[in-house]
Scaffold this motif. Structure first.
Motif, short mmCIF file in Angstrom:
data_model
loop_
_atom_site.label_atom_id
_atom_site.label_comp_id
_atom_site.label_asym_id
_atom_site.label_seq_id
_atom_site.Cartn_x
_atom_site.Cartn_y
_atom_site.Cartn_z
N ASN A 146 0.89 -1.45 0.11
CA ASN A 146 -0.29 0.12 0.34
C ASN A 146 0.88 1.44 -0.40
N VAL A 147 0.55 1.48 -0.71
CA VAL A 147 2.48 3.32 -1.16
C VAL A 147 1.11 4.09 -0.87
N GLY A 148 1.98 4.60 -0.28
CA GLY A 148 2.30 5.69 1.25
C GLY A 148 1.74 6.06 2.60
N SER A 149 1.34 4.00 2.94
CA SER A 149 1.19 3.84 3.31
C SER A 149 2.36 3.43 4.92
N GLN A 150 1.88 3.01 6.51
CA GLN A 150 3.31 2.60 6.67
C GLN A 150 2.79 1.11 7.74
N ILE A 151 3.60 0.21 8.07
CA ILE A 151 3.43 -0.63 8.99
C ILE A 151 4.53 -0.36 9.97
N ALA A 152 3.87 -0.68 11.29
CA ALA A 152 4.30 -0.24 12.67
C ALA A 152 4.50 -2.10 13.45
N GLU A 153 5.43 -1.96 13.87
CA GLU A 153 5.96 -3.27 14.34
C GLU A 153 6.68 -3.25 16.00
N LEU A 154 6.06 -4.35 16.39
CA LEU A 154 6.96 -4.21 18.40
C LEU A 154 8.18 -4.87 17.70
N TYR A 155 8.76 -4.06 18.59
CA TYR A 155 10.21 -5.43 18.41
C TYR A 155 10.79 -5.19 20.21
N VAL A 156 11.02 -6.26 20.40
CA VAL A 156 11.09 -7.06 21.82
C VAL A 156 12.72 -8.03 21.83
N ALA A 157 13.11 -7.53 22.82
CA ALA A 157 14.25 -8.48 22.43
C ALA A 157 14.63 -9.22 24.20
#
Length: 277
Positions: A146-157
């Protein structure tokens, strides 16, 4: 832990003293300098630390099993009960608070008013669980579909798994990055790139690259956040390098100018790094 506020100030939590130290920053001819200007005192075994977009300070108290919210002048606004060992704190763009709870082996998500939203990281039939988790950060990247959209993700150590575990913000497990280091610490055959021993902290830079601090390797590795591919590193590459620049680093943060401030714990000082790879 180290955090950078919206005004560029640097905040550093000190577990032994029970304080958060506040520093003004200045960059002159590309050199970052820190000046101590304030202290939030009388905290109980402070661990996690974060500053929201309004300048409010959030502190994870291991001694009180809670997260406390203070305004920029040090006035206590709120206590959030529930976390048992709030090792690290992070925000998403909606100002939801993510609390990495090392004792419960989960990430607990709250509103800034303290309402609990969800628990992330519990084992499922297809996911083995976080294990001992030490850091959390929310990253954003361009959506390739989806051009112009962003993906949000949680990164956990996940320190006990030698990996970074990635979730969507609803808590669905997506993938794992990295693996346990192979070879010997003491020889020249340490194949550490993209591998870890003790992941302690995570940050994203302005290029959306993931920085992973390893307090055993005494370095920071830069990874592609999607594939986990090793891109670069800074800090010494071996455990006991003579005169090592970093020695047991336990936290760091990146400024808006892509400079790093690292808590060089064994040397009892902060290390500003002006130019990153």
């Amino acid at each position: 832990r180290v955090a950078v506020g919206p005004n560029g100030k640097v905040f550093v939590s000190d577990f032994r003293i029970g304080s958060v130290f506040i520093y003004e920053t200045e960059t002159t001819q590309g050199v970052l300098s820190l000046s101590l200007t304030g202290e939030l005192k009388n905290l109980d075994k402070v661990l996690g630390l974060a500053v929201d977009s309004a300048g409010n300070i959030y502190v994870g108290n291991d001694g009180l099993d809670n997260v406390e919210k203070y305004d920029s002048k040090g006035n206590k606004l709120l206590s959030i009960a529930g976390p048992k060992m709030p090792t690290d704190l992070a925000f998403d763009r909606a100002r939801n608070l993510y609390v990495c709870d090392s004792k419960q082996k989960t990430v607990e998500v709250f509103t800034t008013a303290g309402a609990h939203l969800r628990t992330i990281g519990l084992p499922t039939p297809t996911y083995g669980g976080l294990g001992f988790c030490t850091a959390a950060v929310v990253g954003y990247r361009s959506d390739p579909v989806n051009v112009g959209s962003q993906i949000a993700e949680l990164y956990v150590a996940s320190q006990s798994n030698y990996q970074v575990h990635v979730f969507d913000l609803q808590g669905n497990f997506k993938r794992a990055l990295g693996s346990q280091i192979t070879g010997s610490f003491w020889g020249s055959t340490v194949y550490w790139k993209g591998q870890f021993q003790l992941i302690q902290d995570l940050e994203f830079d302005s290029q959306h690259r993931l920085h992973v601090l390893d307090c055993a390797l005494n370095n920071v590795q830069i990874l592609d956040p999607v594939t986990g591919t090793f891109l670069d590193s800074y800090g010494p590459e071996t455990y006991d390098a003579a005169g090592a620049f970093l020695k047991v680093p336990l936290g760091f943060a990146l400024t808006s100018l892509n400079q790093a401030v690292i808590a060089n714990t064994h040397r009892n000082r902060l290390e500003p790094i002006d130019t990153l790879p």
